[in-house]
Design an enzyme around this catalytic site. Sequence first.
Site, PDB file in Angstrom:
ATOM      1  CB  SER A 113      90.430 -36.307  72.056  1.00 35.64           C
ATOM      2  OG  SER A 113      90.016 -37.549  71.571  1.00 35.64           O
ATOM      3  CG  ASP A 237      91.981 -39.526  64.422  1.00 36.98           C
ATOM      4  OD1 ASP A 237      92.129 -40.648  64.954  1.00 36.98           O
ATOM      5  OD2 ASP A 237      91.607 -38.521  65.050  1.00 36.98           O
ATOM      6  CG  HIS A 292      93.334 -39.164  68.102  1.00 34.87           C
ATOM      7  ND1 HIS A 292      92.309 -38.342  67.699  1.00 34.87           N
ATOM      8  CD2 HIS A 292      93.203 -39.303  69.436  1.00 34.87           C
ATOM      9  CE1 HIS A 292      91.565 -38.023  68.755  1.00 34.87           C
ATOM     10  NE2 HIS A 292      92.094 -38.586  69.822  1.00 34.87           N
TER      11      HIS A 292
END
Length: 328
Positions: A113, A237, A292
């Site tokens: 991320s 995501d 995610h």
Amino acid sequence: MLHLLPLSTLLLLPQILASPLSPHAESKPLPLLIWHGLGDNYAADGLRSVGDLANETNPGTYVYYIRIDEDAASDRTATFLGNVTEQIAQVCADIANHEILSKAPGLNALGFSQGGQFLRGVVERCGDTVKIRNLVTFGSQHNGISRYQICKEGDWLCRSYVGLLKANTWGSWVQGHLVPAQYFKATNDSTGEPTDDYLDASNFLADINNERGVKNATYAEHMARLDNLVMYVFAEDTTVIPKESGWFAYTNATSGEVTGLRNRTIYTEDWIGLKKLDEKGGLHFKTTEGGHMQLGDKVLTDVFRTYFAPSKASWRDAGAVEQEVIEL
Ligand SMILES: *[C@@H]1O[C@H](CO)[C@@H](O)[C@H](O)[C@H]1NC(C)=O
Ligand SMILES: *[C@@H]1O[C@H](CO)[C@@H](O)[C@H](O)[C@H]1NC(C)=O
Ligand SMILES: *[C@@H]1O[C@H](CO)[C@@H](O)[C@H](O)[C@H]1NC(C)=O
Ligand SMILES: *[C@@H]1O[C@H](CO)[C@@H](O)[C@H](O)[C@H]1NC(C)=O
Ligand SMILES: *[C@@H]1O[C@H](CO)[C@@H](O)[C@H](O)[C@H]1NC(C)=O
Ligand SMILES: *[C@@H]1O[C@H](CO)[C@@H](O)[C@H](O)[C@H]1NC(C)=O
């Protein structure tokens, strides 16, 4: 175990070891840097198990978990609070002064991320001292985020910080102190151009993407020097808006239309070396299923084998290109 080898091999062994074509002559995996994401910390069990898997896949891998603070709770806080410019400078110094990392001929890097674009910052800004060869990012925000929806469900600390920054994204206090604001990006969707507010105020992303009038050529040189930049997007995501940011794409928020990196000026004018990297086969766009950071061992193992295995990037000098081709 030498005694299990046929005699002929034994007799040839000294030659094999001395041969420049011997793939395992001095093969040892490069150390691996792992930078965690928002709300996580460097000592978290989940992160450690990723490092253990890297070591299991490529035995002997030294893993360094990037941290802003040795105290795990403070390290987590630093994922929300801090000036990313200073954080990256500190990480560069920590690596340059580290007794193992500083002596390795190269490093591999894995960014989760926001840790992905921050590691890219390390490559661009510190490429002369921190020699990253392969950078793999999962669900990162290379083209920024257009909405603050980045907190994990139930992470109220994260939500309270985000509440603060929503109010005044382009203020200098927010840009100097609240981490996600520093990769927030506002685009005028009728022109596809970033807004002036963003270009003027963005403390991190506008700089690292060389989006301003004056470009830093060093950033492009350092990126083009990578062996591989591998960018994974999570197919489902819903945390990173838009998720295609993980591939440096621009998504028109009005129409939902996605402009791929190769059709964007950052690539065609090669602001940060991505075109050059692509032309030598080093740029990879990947998808993995799930939301995610829903990462399974299989995709990680594949990454470790494909990009971090010693035959691809080992303790050898960079002159061993021919050898790599033969091994493939
Ligand atoms: C890697 O695995 C080996 C063998 O299990 C172990 O001895 C070593 O301590 C591990 N290294 C790291 C950095 O975890
Ligand atoms: C460009 O980036 C390099 C690496 O961070 C830095 O040393 C240099 O000062 C920058 N140049 C300019 C003109 O900002
Ligand atoms: C972030 O830190 C750098 C280096 O100390 C400083 O030059 C810059 O002004 C800071 N940014 C903001 C928005 O405060
Ligand atoms: C977006 O760009 C168009 C065309 O230049 C302009 O008319 C409009 O005011 C801009 N919108 C914003 C929010 O800046
Ligand atoms: C974004 O989508 C809107 C609505 O379809 C369209 O009018 C606009 O031209 C698009 N912007 C760009 C940069 O393509
Ligand atoms: C780039 O745009 C052209 C049309 O202008 C389109 O055919 C092509 O698929 C686009 N390529 C990428 C990589 O987005």
